[in-house]
Design a protein around this motif. Structure first.
Motif, PDB file in Angstrom:
ATOM      1  N   GLN A   3       0.838  -1.209   0.000  1.00 27.31           N
ATOM      2  CA  GLN A   3       0.000   0.000   0.000  1.00 27.31           C
ATOM      3  C   GLN A   3       0.871   1.256   0.000  1.00 27.31           C
ATOM      4  O   GLN A   3       0.602   2.209  -0.745  1.00 27.31           O
ATOM      5  N   GLN A   7       1.067   4.020  -3.160  1.00 32.17           N
ATOM      6  CA  GLN A   7       0.760   5.424  -2.878  1.00 32.17           C
ATOM      7  C   GLN A   7       1.943   6.318  -3.244  1.00 32.17           C
ATOM      8  O   GLN A   7       1.764   7.410  -3.815  1.00 32.17           O
ATOM      9  N   GLU A   8       3.146   5.862  -2.943  1.00 34.71           N
ATOM     10  CA  GLU A   8       4.345   6.611  -3.315  1.00 34.71           C
ATOM     11  C   GLU A   8       4.471   6.697  -4.839  1.00 34.71           C
ATOM     12  O   GLU A   8       4.819   7.748  -5.394  1.00 34.71           O
ATOM     13  N   ALA A  11       1.988   9.197  -6.180  1.00 34.62           N
ATOM     14  CA  ALA A  11       2.384  10.573  -5.883  1.00 34.62           C
ATOM     15  C   ALA A  11       3.408  11.083  -6.887  1.00 34.62           C
ATOM     16  O   ALA A  11       3.393  12.270  -7.257  1.00 34.62           O
ATOM     17  N   GLU A  75      -4.876  -2.285  -3.282  1.00 36.73           N
ATOM     18  CA  GLU A  75      -4.219  -1.564  -2.194  1.00 36.73           C
ATOM     19  C   GLU A  75      -4.664  -0.111  -2.053  1.00 36.73           C
ATOM     20  O   GLU A  75      -4.075   0.634  -1.274  1.00 36.73           O
ATOM     21  N   ILE A  76      -5.684   0.288  -2.781  1.00 35.60           N
ATOM     22  CA  ILE A  76      -6.158   1.673  -2.724  1.00 35.60           C
ATOM     23  C   ILE A  76      -7.139   1.881  -1.580  1.00 35.60           C
ATOM     24  O   ILE A  76      -7.190   2.942  -0.964  1.00 35.60           O
TER      25      ILE A  76
END
Length: 334
Positions: A3, A7-8, A11, A75-76
């Motif tokens: 996760q 997310q990284e 971004a 994983e969102i």
């Protein structure tokens, strides 16, 4: 953590990032794909030593696509947001095949697309399966589950064969699809508890399940780690065992596939198939109690699988070569 990784990644490379900020060289992108592949968390490593060295970057690039797409789906933490991101991922496929890759995964993948003249269709099928995961969390029939595997697993086998430059005849395709579907199903039976608690998904087809009040009893048992009552564990064992038996039939259909392949592809396919067979056997060894536990292969078991695959395919080629030489000699004498 997957996760945190996704997310990284979003971004830095996501749909809201300006194109110029996503710039990365092909060399750096392929290095990043290798790094991701080596940190994988699957039952079996994608990059065993049996994968020919000259295609390892290509395997890593395809894996990076699959891993990232899967993480966008799982994983969102929000199905609606996941669907938006998967639609964006589908658009990134179109960009890559038009020669304008944006995300680093597709920058890594473009040389592979060109080298092997890959079609975008297997990649689109995989995204379709991940999209289905956002809306379909229960399966009524076995056939519905098999259709899901046709898009979530079978394309991977076709891609592996393409990267190893194997002609995909009707017989080869049938064997590859059977193995890949069996691998996906094996993963489902292994992950029953985790899929329910982490994803709220149950892949056991309802048409095969006559257990009374099954979902409530399954959830309570999975949460506490032991059977909710005196009969649930045995009932669930029988249900899982029936699914395992059907999965064995698919492995049997694909059992002779390695013998149909060349020396580059045979040990790779043998390893992947044997890995799945070993996990399914482990599920049986655990008495099909995967509503409570998740059996995993030990590092030694994985190493043994690689060794056996190498030896069997090598021995098979020796036998074939010896047989050919004998026939040739006999023909000369005649």
């Amino acid at each position: 953590m997957p996760q945190a990784r996704i997310q990284e990644d979003l971004a830095r490379f996501g749909p809201d990032t300006p194109d110029e900020a996503t710039e990365m060289s092909v060399e750096d992108a392929r290095a990043r794909a290798r790094e991701l592949t080596r940190s994988q968390r699957e039952n079996f490593s994608v990059l065993t030593r049996l994968v020919p060295e000259d295609v390892r970057d290509d395997f890593a690039a395809v894996y990076a696509f699959c891993r990232t797409a899967d993480d966008l789906a799982d994983e969102i933490g929000d199905a609606d947001r996941a669907l938006v991101l998967l639609e964006w991922w589908r658009e990134e496929i179109d960009r890559a095949w038009s020669g304008d890759p944006r995300h680093w995964v597709f920058r890594a993948l473009v040389p592979t697309i060109r080298r092997f003249d890959l079609s975008p269709d297997p990649f689109r099928d995989l995204v379709s399966a991940f999209e289905q995961d956002q809306s379909v969390t229960r399966y009524e029939t076995w056939d519905q589950l098999i259709d899901y595997c046709r898009r979530s697993a079978d394309p991977v086998g076709r891609l592996v064969l393409a990267l190893l430059e194997e002609p995909i005849t009707e017989e080869v395709a049938r064997g590859s699809d059977a193995i890949c579907t069996a691998l996906q199903l094996t993963n489902h039976w292994q992950d029953l508890r985790r899929d329910l608690l982490d994803r709220d998904r149950i892949y056991l087809p309802r048409e095969m399940n006559d257990i009374e009040d099954f979902e409530r009893r399954f959830r309570v048992s999975a949460t506490q780690g032991w059977a909710v009552d005196d009969t649930f564990l045995q009932e669930s064992r029988e249900l899982v065992r029936n699914c395992v038996d059907r999965t064995w039939r698919l492995f049997e259909i694909g059992a002779d596939l390695p013998s149909r392949l060349g020396p580059r592809a045979a040990p790779v396919v043998e390893t992947l198939s044997e890995g799945g067979v070993s996990v399914l056997r482990l599920v049986e060894d655990w008495d099909c109690e995967t509503v409570l536990h998740r059996p995993v292969l030990s590092p030694l078991a994985k190493l043994s699988i690689v060794g056996r695959a190498w030896w069997r395919t090598r021995s098979s080629r020796r036998t074939t070569s010896s047989g050919s030489n004998s026939i040739g000699s006999a023909g000369a004498e005649i």
